[in-house]
Design an enzyme around this catalytic site. Structure first.
Site, short mmCIF file in Angstrom:
data_model
loop_
_atom_site.label_atom_id
_atom_site.label_comp_id
_atom_site.label_asym_id
_atom_site.label_seq_id
_atom_site.Cartn_x
_atom_site.Cartn_y
_atom_site.Cartn_z
N SER A 103 0.85 -1.19 0.00
CA SER A 103 0.00 0.00 0.00
C SER A 103 0.89 1.24 0.00
O SER A 103 1.97 1.23 0.59
CB SER A 103 -0.92 0.01 1.22
OG SER A 103 -1.76 1.15 1.21
N ASN A 127 -7.89 -3.26 2.36
CA ASN A 127 -8.62 -2.62 1.28
C ASN A 127 -10.12 -2.56 1.55
O ASN A 127 -10.80 -1.62 1.14
CB ASN A 127 -8.34 -3.33 -0.04
CG ASN A 127 -7.02 -2.91 -0.65
OD1 ASN A 127 -6.12 -2.49 0.07
ND2 ASN A 127 -6.89 -3.03 -1.94
#
Length: 310
Positions: free
Chosen positions: A122, A178
């Site tokens: 990320s 997510n």
């Protein structure tokens, strides 16, 4: 300290840049050799014309990091690498892959003595400068082989990366990450839509989001991005109301069902993305016709489509 990087898109390219900046020797391959060449001119890394050249340029035990789309492309590349790598070599899959696929890939590679690490990554386009959050899965000894690269890619050597557990755990943690992201984004969007809708107050959304960034319990990096967008344009008239969804949002919803764990916020945020893609159009038309049927309510007719003829 050399590493092979496969896939030089927005994430993979910037990760290669950060690795070079951190002192690693990088050999890189992309299906577009021009992309690899351009990065080589910029950073000094070695641009490879094939997977064979990339593998051959690495010291043993080799470390190969894939940043490819999850699914068939990643699977096919893994199968190719299996014919080139040797026992003790390590493959790191940095895709947004389904964690059960990663567990399967680890078992497949293990039959040939090849080691596997699944890495949830990320950080987006900001990762080059700020570092990447890295969620990794694999055996202790295997993760230790790639630790020096994790420390370069992370925001700091001692933070921003975590060995989550066995193979598959890194992508599992990234999947849930997510899902949470979906819920947070949806909440911000709904709240700001409510503020915008109260037009008699004349609320300055840019001012509100900027104020929230300082001391508020809802401050976050997402809010920083929202504040920046609204400083430039609060109406967003030129933006289509279409939001794509990644596989990880769906996988998180499936996992919640499998475990029997209630996850309504993440699941509904995914449903709202489907709605933005037009998937709610036909149900909405049926609802309108049902209301007309039982209550005589008026139905709005859609504008006729133009055939393009003059």
């Amino acid at each position: 300290m050399n590493i092979g990087m496969i896939g030089l898109g927005r994430m993979g390219g910037n990760m290669a840049r950060r690795l070079v900046r951190g002192g690693a020797t990088v050999a890189a391959y992309d299906r577009s050799f021009e992309v690899a060449q351009g990065l080589a001119r910029e950073t000094g890394l070695k641009a490879c014309t094939s997977l064979e050249e990339l593998v051959g340029s690495l010291d043993k035990p080799r470390v190969v990091w894939m940043m490819l789309p999850a699914g068939e492309i990643s699977r096919h590349t893994l199968e190719q690498l299996m014919t080139m790598l040797a026992p003790g070599d390590v493959v790191v899959d940095g895709a947004n892959a389904f964690y059960k696929d990663s567990m399967s890939h680890a078992a497949l590679l293990a039959k040939q003595g090849i080691r596997f690490v699944d890495a949830g990554v990320s950080g987006g386009v900001w990762g080059l400068e700020n570092g990447y959050a890295l969620m990794v899965g694999g055996e202790n000894e295997t993760v230790a082989q790639v630790e020096r690269f994790l420390k370069i890619l992370a925001p700091a050597p001692d933070k921003g990366w975590l060995h989550c557990g066995q193979a598959g755990s890194g992508h599992f943690v990234k999947m849930v990450h997510n899902g949470i992201e979906y819920g947070m984004m949806q909440a911000y969007a709904e709240g700001l839509a409510l503020l915008k809708g109260k037009q008699e107050f004349g609320i300055d959304l840019a001012a509100v989001t900027e104020m929230w960034r300082h001391g508020s319990v809802v401050r976050s990096w997402l809010l920083d991005l929202i504040a920046d967008v609204l400083q430039k344009d609060q109406k967003l008239d030129g933006i289509e109301p279409f939001v794509s969804d990644s596989g990880e949002g769906r996988w998180t919803a499936y996992e919640a069902i499998e475990q029997g764990v209630p996850a309504p916020v993440m699941s509904l945020a995914l449903m709202m993305r489907f709605a933005s893609q037009g998937a709610n159009d036909y149900p909405a038309k049926l609802l309108a016709m049902m209301r007309k049927g039982f209550g005589g309510h008026a139905v709005l007719a859609s504008a006729p489509e133009e055939d393009g003829e003059k």
